[in-house]
Design a protein around this motif. Sequence first.
Motif, short mmCIF file in Angstrom:
data_model
loop_
_atom_site.label_atom_id
_atom_site.label_comp_id
_atom_site.label_asym_id
_atom_site.label_seq_id
_atom_site.Cartn_x
_atom_site.Cartn_y
_atom_site.Cartn_z
N UNK A 184 -6.70 62.38 95.53
CA UNK A 184 -5.96 62.25 96.78
C UNK A 184 -4.54 62.76 96.59
N UNK A 185 -3.90 63.15 97.67
CA UNK A 185 -2.53 63.65 97.60
C UNK A 185 -1.72 63.09 98.76
N UNK A 186 -0.42 63.02 98.57
CA UNK A 186 0.46 62.49 99.62
C UNK A 186 0.61 63.53 100.72
N UNK A 211 -7.46 59.68 91.06
CA UNK A 211 -6.22 60.42 90.78
C UNK A 211 -5.46 60.57 92.09
N UNK A 212 -4.16 60.25 92.07
CA UNK A 212 -3.30 60.46 93.24
C UNK A 212 -2.11 61.30 92.81
N UNK A 213 -1.83 62.34 93.59
CA UNK A 213 -0.71 63.24 93.28
C UNK A 213 0.16 63.39 94.53
N UNK A 214 1.32 64.02 94.37
CA UNK A 214 2.25 64.08 95.49
C UNK A 214 2.25 65.41 96.24
N UNK A 215 1.47 66.39 95.77
CA UNK A 215 1.45 67.70 96.43
C UNK A 215 0.01 68.21 96.53
N UNK A 216 -0.29 68.90 97.63
CA UNK A 216 -1.64 69.43 97.82
C UNK A 216 -1.98 70.51 96.78
N UNK A 217 -0.98 71.28 96.34
CA UNK A 217 -1.24 72.31 95.35
C UNK A 217 -1.66 71.69 94.01
N UNK A 218 -1.04 70.58 93.65
CA UNK A 218 -1.43 69.87 92.43
C UNK A 218 -2.84 69.33 92.56
N UNK A 223 -8.85 69.76 91.23
CA UNK A 223 -10.23 70.06 91.64
C UNK A 223 -10.75 71.28 90.88
N UNK A 224 -9.95 72.32 90.82
CA UNK A 224 -10.35 73.56 90.13
C UNK A 224 -10.69 73.27 88.67
N UNK A 225 -10.01 72.31 88.08
CA UNK A 225 -10.25 71.97 86.68
C UNK A 225 -11.31 70.88 86.49
#
Length: 289
Positions: A184-186, A211-218, A223-225
């Motif tokens: 998920x992302x903020x 997993x939670x991150x603060x940016x959609x690019x992250x 996901x890619x990994x």
Amino acid sequence: MNYHDWEMLDVLRSTENITKASQLLFVSQPTVTSRIQKLEEHYGVKLILRKQKGITFTPEGEQLAQHATKMLHEQRKIEDKMDNMKSQVSGTLRVGVSNFFALNKMPKLLRLFKQEYPNVEFQVVTGWSSEVHRLILNHDVHISFIKGDYTWKEKKELLYEEEICVAAPWEFEWEDLPEAPRIDYYTDEKMKGIVDAWWYSNYTQRPNINIEVNQVETCKEMVVNGLGYAILANLVVRNYPELFIKPLLDSTGRPITRKTWMYYLEDSMEMNIVRAFVHFIRGLDVKAL
């Protein structure tokens, strides 16, 4: 007071923090503190009170800060008028841009526009769509690029519509998602609301967010990994053929989409620079950039 005092009070009013204000103004903290003290001495009143994590304005300080914001708007209006009196397209275009659009679209747009109109300068403010919407409501920018539908009674142009999708590093069935690891992302409240509404209309259990991150690019890189699946806009993952992507569907079986808009003020079209930029955007396929 002068322009720099107006600007300082306006930034302090929005940040309520001397450290953040000094960073935005590109001056040192002692400089900001010294200017506040000089204003307090000049008016003979206390303007700010220090809190544990920032500052708050006294009633006198709030009154002065409101006046500073008003004066900044008036200054910008006269500068815009002066620029508009020139026969060529020149001056400074103030633009508010949502985070994803700023990263993936805006640099190309500005480069192309600058090639056509070399005498133009830009002031770009990025943030969540809700923040960029507030900028255009307050007339702090000439144009805003916004994801999602926000209340707006002035001019707007639909730039493109994109599907919201599930992107995963492995093949999946819809019934697999509640147990699968999700990243998920903020994001802003409107996007979160769309995703949550879809989820709880299809599943009774909460998603397995590990997993939670603060940016959609992250999030995309996770996901890619191969670390899990994510629910995001199709444009974020369209260039990754190795991913397995399925659009979210509503109750009628149609894809759930999110629109990207250009909002602007009708009066601002009297300005050469705004009119030229709006016409420039109309002539592009922004989604394909």
